[in-house]
Scaffold this motif. Structure first.
Motif, short mmCIF file in Angstrom:
data_model
loop_
_atom_site.label_atom_id
_atom_site.label_comp_id
_atom_site.label_asym_id
_atom_site.label_seq_id
_atom_site.Cartn_x
_atom_site.Cartn_y
_atom_site.Cartn_z
N ASP A 139 11.17 3.66 -4.62
CA ASP A 139 11.46 4.25 -6.12
C ASP A 139 10.68 4.72 -7.14
O ASP A 139 10.49 3.69 -8.45
CB ASP A 139 12.83 4.06 -6.40
CG ASP A 139 12.71 2.48 -6.99
OD1 ASP A 139 11.05 1.68 -5.78
OD2 ASP A 139 13.02 1.42 -7.31
N THR A 153 7.42 -2.18 -6.29
CA THR A 153 6.49 -0.93 -6.10
C THR A 153 4.93 -1.17 -6.94
O THR A 153 4.04 -0.09 -5.78
CB THR A 153 7.41 0.10 -6.62
OG1 THR A 153 9.03 0.22 -6.06
CG2 THR A 153 6.95 1.60 -6.41
N ASP A 189 7.35 -0.43 0.35
CA ASP A 189 7.96 -0.74 -0.69
C ASP A 189 9.48 -0.77 -0.06
O ASP A 189 10.03 -0.12 0.77
CB ASP A 189 8.14 0.41 -1.43
CG ASP A 189 8.60 0.50 -2.65
OD1 ASP A 189 8.98 -1.81 -2.99
OD2 ASP A 189 8.80 0.83 -3.86
MG LIG Z 1 10.95 0.03 -7.12
#
Ligand SMILES: [Mg+2]
Ligand SMILES: Nc1ncnc2c1ncn2[C@@H]1O[C@H](COP(=O)(O)OP(=O)(O)O)[C@@H](O)[C@H]1O
Length: 366
Positions: free
Chosen positions: A49, A26, A144
């Motif tokens: 996330d 990320t 991502d």
């Molecule tokens: Mg992540």
């Protein structure tokens, strides 16, 4: 071989950041997107996330499943956080017409499938990626991938979702619904469907009806699902798409990266390079572990400064860690000679603001 990240940021249309969980996917995706935007490309980043503070720094406070402009960037950067459930709902609405859509969305089986089925998140990430590319508003889409244990899950998810929908249990449950209610009762009475009867006993008639209705309506969308998964897969192979594999300098993560690299080449998908994130670099370059350790010993024997001896030992440990990491990365590089590798140092704090992302971006660019 070193990995020319700025060239990638100039040329790619889609960058997919993959890797096993917790390695910095990320962070890498966000850092690449910030750098691309500040170099003049209209960019959108799809995060899955993000850590809460990073999400806040990027203005991702509303979970509305659409890209929002990131403030504080010298350039055009939009960012969004994937809302898996909502993406699934959108597909249902798009494929089934408004009346049927309501029934499906309210169905308890749909609700559990859409929020918990393994692979749904990967599938929805691909789906959203397809939508962003189709919108044609950006020069570059950075994506991502979900925090799965294995990087390969991302590539396998659409297939798995398809296999589930194609599965035997589903077919058996579906058969009576296809035949209509009456025939269904007849079938049950005739004892032809022991499975259905058992399922009815366990989950109850109402739930079974729900499940059958749900599956029957999924079937109509099914072709849609399959076709879309195929399209997205094709997009991942198209020129302009590049994969960046992220790993930590540890055996398991690098092994995973290695499988992933091999899989990409088997699928003719372009691997742009490997990012080894959070590598340790000793502050004092040139002072080897052995030298530092023996200096510490001599100092201790001579009754010298304990603090200095402790620092020397700490340094020796860091050098040893750095050497171990370096051996692992070199091994990867030797077995994948055509893959560019870039090391990003472990920063002293978590990366949770735009400035941190710029630093990671600069390290990525070398
Ligand atoms: Mg992540
Ligand atoms: N180079 C780095 N230096 C320091 N902290 C980092 C670095 N890269 C990532 N982190 C931190 O590690 C944590 C996990 O990173 P994240 O990008 O969310 O991993 P992933 O998406 O692979 O699960 C985050 O708190 C992030 O700020």
């Amino acid at each position: 071989m070193s990995f020319d990240v700025d060239a990638l940021l100039r040329e790619a249309k889609v960058i997919v950041c993959c890797g096993s969980g917790g390695v910095g996917k990320t962070t890498t995706a966000a850092a690449l997107a910030v750098r691309a935007a500040e170099q003049g490309r209209r960019t959108v980043v799809l995060t899955i996330d993000p850590a809460r503070r990073l999400a806040q720094a990027m203005g991702l406070t509303e979970l509305d499943n659409t890209p929002r402009r990131v403030q504080g960037i010298e350039g055009d950067l939009d960012a969004m956080m994937l809302d898996m459930k909502r993406t699934f709902d959108e597909i249902v609405v798009a494929h089934s017409g408004p009346d049927r859509a309501d029934a499906i969305l309210a169905n308890p089986f749909y609700q559990s499938l859409s929020s918990s089925f393994a692979g749904t998140q990967e599938y929805m990430a691909m789906e959203k990626l397809g939508q962003l590319v189709a919108e044609d508003r950006w020069d570059l889409v950075v994506v991502d991938t979900p925090p799965t244990r294995s990087a390969l899950d991302f590539l396998d998810a659409p297939q798995r979702l398809g296999t589930f929908l194609d599965g035997r249990l589903i077919k058996i449950l579906l058969a009576p619904a296809r035949a209509g209610g009456r025939a269904y009762l007849k079938v049950v009475n005739a004892g032809l469907s022991a499975v259905t009867r058992t399922v009815t006993k366990i989950i109850g008639a109402q739930l079974l009806t729900d499940l059958q209705q749900f599956v029957a309506s999924l079937e109509t969308m099914f072709g849609g699902f399959r076709a879309r998964a195929d399209e997205t897969y094709a997009m991942l192979k198209a020129p302009g798409t590049a994969f960046v594999v992220v790993a930590s300098p540890e055996p398991a993560a690098l092994r995973e990266a290695s499988y992933f690299a091999d899989r990409l080449s088997a699928e003719s998908m372009p691997l742009a390079g490997l990012v080894v994130n959070r590598v340790h670099t000793p502050e004092l370059d040139g002072l080897g572990a052995a030298t530092a350790t023996s200096a510490a010993e001599r100092l201790e024997q001579a009754g010298g400064s304990e603090v200095t001896a402790a620092l020397l030992r700490l340094h020796a440990e860091r050098v040893a860690v750095a050497e171990r990491e370096s051996t692992l990365v070199d091994r990867f590089a030797r077995s994948h000679p055509s893959t560019g590798v870039r090391r990003v140092p472990a920063m002293s704090t978590d990366v949770h603001d735009l400035e941190g992302l710029r630093q990671v971006g600069a390290a990525l660019a070398g």
